[in-house]
Design an enzyme around this catalytic site. Structure first.
Site, mmCIF file in Angstrom:
data_model
loop_
_atom_site.group_PDB
_atom_site.id
_atom_site.type_symbol
_atom_site.label_atom_id
_atom_site.label_comp_id
_atom_site.label_asym_id
_atom_site.label_seq_id
_atom_site.Cartn_x
_atom_site.Cartn_y
_atom_site.Cartn_z
ATOM 1 N N GLY A 28 0.996 -1.087 -0.029
ATOM 2 C CA GLY A 28 0.045 0.044 0.003
ATOM 3 C C GLY A 28 0.821 1.254 -0.071
ATOM 4 O O GLY A 28 1.935 1.110 0.576
ATOM 5 N N TYR A 99 -9.805 -4.938 -7.080
ATOM 6 C CA TYR A 99 -9.871 -4.592 -5.304
ATOM 7 C C TYR A 99 -11.019 -4.830 -4.648
ATOM 8 O O TYR A 99 -12.059 -4.725 -5.228
ATOM 9 C CB TYR A 99 -9.576 -2.670 -5.319
ATOM 10 C CG TYR A 99 -8.307 -2.275 -5.905
ATOM 11 C CD1 TYR A 99 -7.233 -1.965 -5.164
ATOM 12 C CD2 TYR A 99 -8.134 -2.145 -6.991
ATOM 13 C CE1 TYR A 99 -5.894 -1.725 -5.420
ATOM 14 C CE2 TYR A 99 -6.824 -1.608 -7.718
ATOM 15 C CZ TYR A 99 -5.946 -1.262 -6.620
ATOM 16 O OH TYR A 99 -4.644 -0.781 -7.148
ATOM 17 N N TRP A 100 -10.496 -5.070 -3.420
ATOM 18 C CA TRP A 100 -11.798 -5.162 -2.403
ATOM 19 C C TRP A 100 -11.334 -4.455 -1.211
ATOM 20 O O TRP A 100 -10.801 -4.820 -0.494
ATOM 21 C CB TRP A 100 -11.972 -6.583 -2.019
ATOM 22 C CG TRP A 100 -12.321 -7.605 -3.310
ATOM 23 C CD1 TRP A 100 -13.465 -7.998 -3.354
ATOM 24 C CD2 TRP A 100 -11.686 -8.071 -4.152
ATOM 25 N NE1 TRP A 100 -13.701 -8.851 -4.584
ATOM 26 C CE2 TRP A 100 -12.616 -9.091 -4.988
ATOM 27 C CE3 TRP A 100 -10.161 -8.442 -4.322
ATOM 28 C CZ2 TRP A 100 -11.843 -9.748 -5.944
ATOM 29 C CZ3 TRP A 100 -9.607 -9.220 -5.516
ATOM 30 C CH2 TRP A 100 -10.410 -9.797 -6.233
ATOM 31 N N ARG A 101 -11.856 -3.026 -1.310
ATOM 32 C CA ARG A 101 -11.487 -2.517 -0.032
ATOM 33 C C ARG A 101 -12.186 -1.314 0.367
ATOM 34 O O ARG A 101 -12.061 -0.552 1.449
ATOM 35 C CB ARG A 101 -9.860 -1.537 -0.275
ATOM 36 C CG ARG A 101 -10.195 -0.504 -1.675
ATOM 37 C CD ARG A 101 -9.119 0.136 -2.250
ATOM 38 N NE ARG A 101 -8.212 0.758 -1.401
ATOM 39 C CZ ARG A 101 -7.044 1.567 -1.907
ATOM 40 N NH1 ARG A 101 -6.918 1.703 -3.142
ATOM 41 N NH2 ARG A 101 -6.073 1.972 -0.946
ATOM 42 N N ASN A 163 -0.629 11.666 -4.986
ATOM 43 C CA ASN A 163 -1.098 10.059 -5.199
ATOM 44 C C ASN A 163 -2.439 10.205 -5.753
ATOM 45 O O ASN A 163 -3.376 9.604 -5.224
ATOM 46 C CB ASN A 163 -0.877 9.180 -4.057
ATOM 47 C CG ASN A 163 0.138 8.079 -4.455
ATOM 48 O OD1 ASN A 163 0.511 7.795 -5.567
ATOM 49 N ND2 ASN A 163 0.953 7.637 -3.583
ATOM 50 N N ASP A 256 6.510 5.521 -4.485
ATOM 51 C CA ASP A 256 6.670 5.130 -3.065
ATOM 52 C C ASP A 256 8.119 4.886 -2.670
ATOM 53 O O ASP A 256 8.613 5.515 -1.369
ATOM 54 C CB ASP A 256 6.049 3.962 -2.697
ATOM 55 C CG ASP A 256 4.471 3.996 -3.117
ATOM 56 O OD1 ASP A 256 3.731 4.966 -3.339
ATOM 57 O OD2 ASP A 256 3.897 2.985 -3.463
HETATM 58 P P1 ADP Z 1 4.809 7.422 -9.603
HETATM 59 O O1 ADP Z 1 5.119 5.991 -9.286
HETATM 60 O O2 ADP Z 1 4.655 8.406 -8.453
HETATM 61 O O3 ADP Z 1 4.094 7.534 -10.836
HETATM 62 P P2 ADP Z 1 7.176 7.933 -11.164
HETATM 63 O O4 ADP Z 1 6.783 7.159 -12.191
HETATM 64 O O5 ADP Z 1 7.304 9.424 -11.456
HETATM 65 O O6 ADP Z 1 6.394 7.892 -9.842
HETATM 66 O O7 ADP Z 1 8.835 7.423 -10.883
HETATM 67 C C1 ADP Z 1 9.236 7.785 -9.584
HETATM 68 C C2 ADP Z 1 10.693 7.802 -9.704
HETATM 69 O O8 ADP Z 1 11.079 6.389 -10.100
HETATM 70 C C3 ADP Z 1 11.132 8.595 -10.922
HETATM 71 O O9 ADP Z 1 11.611 10.072 -10.449
HETATM 72 C C4 ADP Z 1 12.697 7.826 -11.147
HETATM 73 O O10 ADP Z 1 13.530 8.134 -10.412
HETATM 74 C C5 ADP Z 1 12.339 6.482 -11.164
HETATM 75 N N1 ADP Z 1 11.912 6.036 -12.199
HETATM 76 C C6 ADP Z 1 10.306 5.922 -12.689
HETATM 77 N N2 ADP Z 1 10.513 5.060 -13.979
HETATM 78 C C7 ADP Z 1 11.842 5.132 -14.526
HETATM 79 C C8 ADP Z 1 12.339 4.572 -15.524
HETATM 80 N N3 ADP Z 1 11.912 4.349 -16.616
HETATM 81 N N4 ADP Z 1 13.569 4.976 -15.776
HETATM 82 C C9 ADP Z 1 14.434 5.352 -14.636
HETATM 83 N N5 ADP Z 1 13.737 5.813 -13.511
HETATM 84 C C10 ADP Z 1 12.614 5.763 -13.244
#
Ligand code: ADP
Length: 305
Positions: A28, A99-101, A163, A256
């Site tokens: 979570g 989901y079941w929440r 989020n 997260d």
């Molecule tokens: P969320 O899960 O909140 O959507 P993001 O997708 O923006 O978050 O990703 C959070 C962090 O994870 C990014 O700032 C980066 O550091 C890392 N990250 C996510 N996707 C990639 C990727 N394809 N390549 C490299 N780093 C990544």
């Protein structure tokens, strides 16, 4: 530094090696961040504030908190209730979630204002999310936001990941209005640009930074997948590239785990640039593994800079 994460942990059924076999885990958003923080910094006191039921699954979840090094002194028990559950289905390599929440005990987490206030006085940094707000009814939301406001006024540091999850809200205007209420009680905002652009219409990550700064956050770090991280910290703002990766396997909990890196850096009074470097390294390791909770070797992340 003592950290309190507030939110919902759910039971997770993930496909196992054999068809029709499932593996039971627990995950979570705020729990994932607490889990990574406890892994990253085993010396740190990390507590999780939530509510669970009184059935065997709830006890298993409590055990999972304990074995993860997460303190559960503030886990409420709601009689005749159970925890939320989600199941991951795989079709042609694509993951989908059921989901079941709706009735999960975590929805009752803010029903005891005294316990919330006590938990907050005993820690230094408090972390919550838009999902934490979304699962609460209007009264509980007010109780939580009031408690955070009071804690912040007394000098506690409040960190918030918006989020955005429209399915958890009765409408998008309720979601965006309540998220900005969450922002007004927060020192640190950790939004993800893609979601913010979709639901707030931000033209670029700087617009996201500006909106959370206007709400009163003094440290803002905007995640954007593989694209650069935008930040503001007091008067200082900037952009940091994300190290490119060749093999991204599963982006579950990217945000997260990134947040855990930021909070670990802030807890150590590290410069924000170093905290972002740590966050990118941790999230980079997580997206190269499978599932929400990817085992990491904390010694790889010893030095913040
Ligand atoms: P969320 O899960 O909140 O959507 P993001 O997708 O923006 O978050 O990703 C959070 C962090 O994870 C990014 O700032 C980066 O550091 C890392 N990250 C996510 N996707 C990639 C990727 N394809 N390549 C490299 N780093 C990544």
């Amino acid at each position: 530094m003592r950290v309190l994460a507030i939110g919902e942990c759910m039971a997770e059924l993930a496909p196992a090696a054999e068809p029709d076999d499932y593996h039971l885990g627990f995950a979570g958003d705020t729990f994932n961040t607490a889990w990574y923080l406890a892994r990253l910094r085993p010396d740190m006191d990390v507590s999780f504030f939530t509510a669970v039921g009184t059935d065997p699954l709830s006890y298993q979840m409590r055990e999972a908190f304990a074995t993860s090094g997460i303190d559960s002194s503030y886990v409420l028990s709601v009689p005749d209730s159970t925890v939320g559950l989600y199941m991951i289905s795989l079709e042609n390599g694509e993951r989908s979630f059921s989901y079941w929440r709706g009735q999960s005990a975590a929805r009752q987490l803010a029903t005891n204002p005294q316990l919330l206030a006590r938990a907050m006085t005993e820690v230094d940094l408090i972390y919550f999310s838009g999902i934490t707000l979304a699962i609460l009814d209007v009264t509980s939301r007010e109780i939580l936001l009031d408690a955070l406001r009071v804690a912040r006024a007394s000098g506690k540091v409040i960190a918030f990941d918006p989020n955005l999850r429209p399915r958890l809200w009765s409408g998008t205007s309720e979601m965006t209005a309540t998220i900005m209420q969450g922002a007004t009680v927060s020192d640190i905002a950790l939004p993800s640009y893609e979601d913010e652009a979709e639901w707030f219409g931000d033209d670029d990550p700087i617009a996201t930074v500006d909106r959370y700064a206007s709400a009163g956050a003094t440290t803002i770090v905007v995640k954007n997948g593989a694209d650069a991280v935008h930040f503001r910290h007091g008067d200082m703002s900037g952009v940091m590239p994300v190290p490119p990766l060749n093999h991204v396997i599963d982006t579950t909990a990217a945000g997260d785990s990134f947040n855990a890196g930021i909070l670990a850096g802030i807890a150590e009074n590290a410069p924000l640039n170093d905290s972002i470097t740590l966050a990118c390294r941790l999230a980079g390791a997580v997206v190269q593994g499978k599932g929400a909770l990817v085992p990491i070797d904390p010694t790889l992340f010893d030095a913040v800079s």
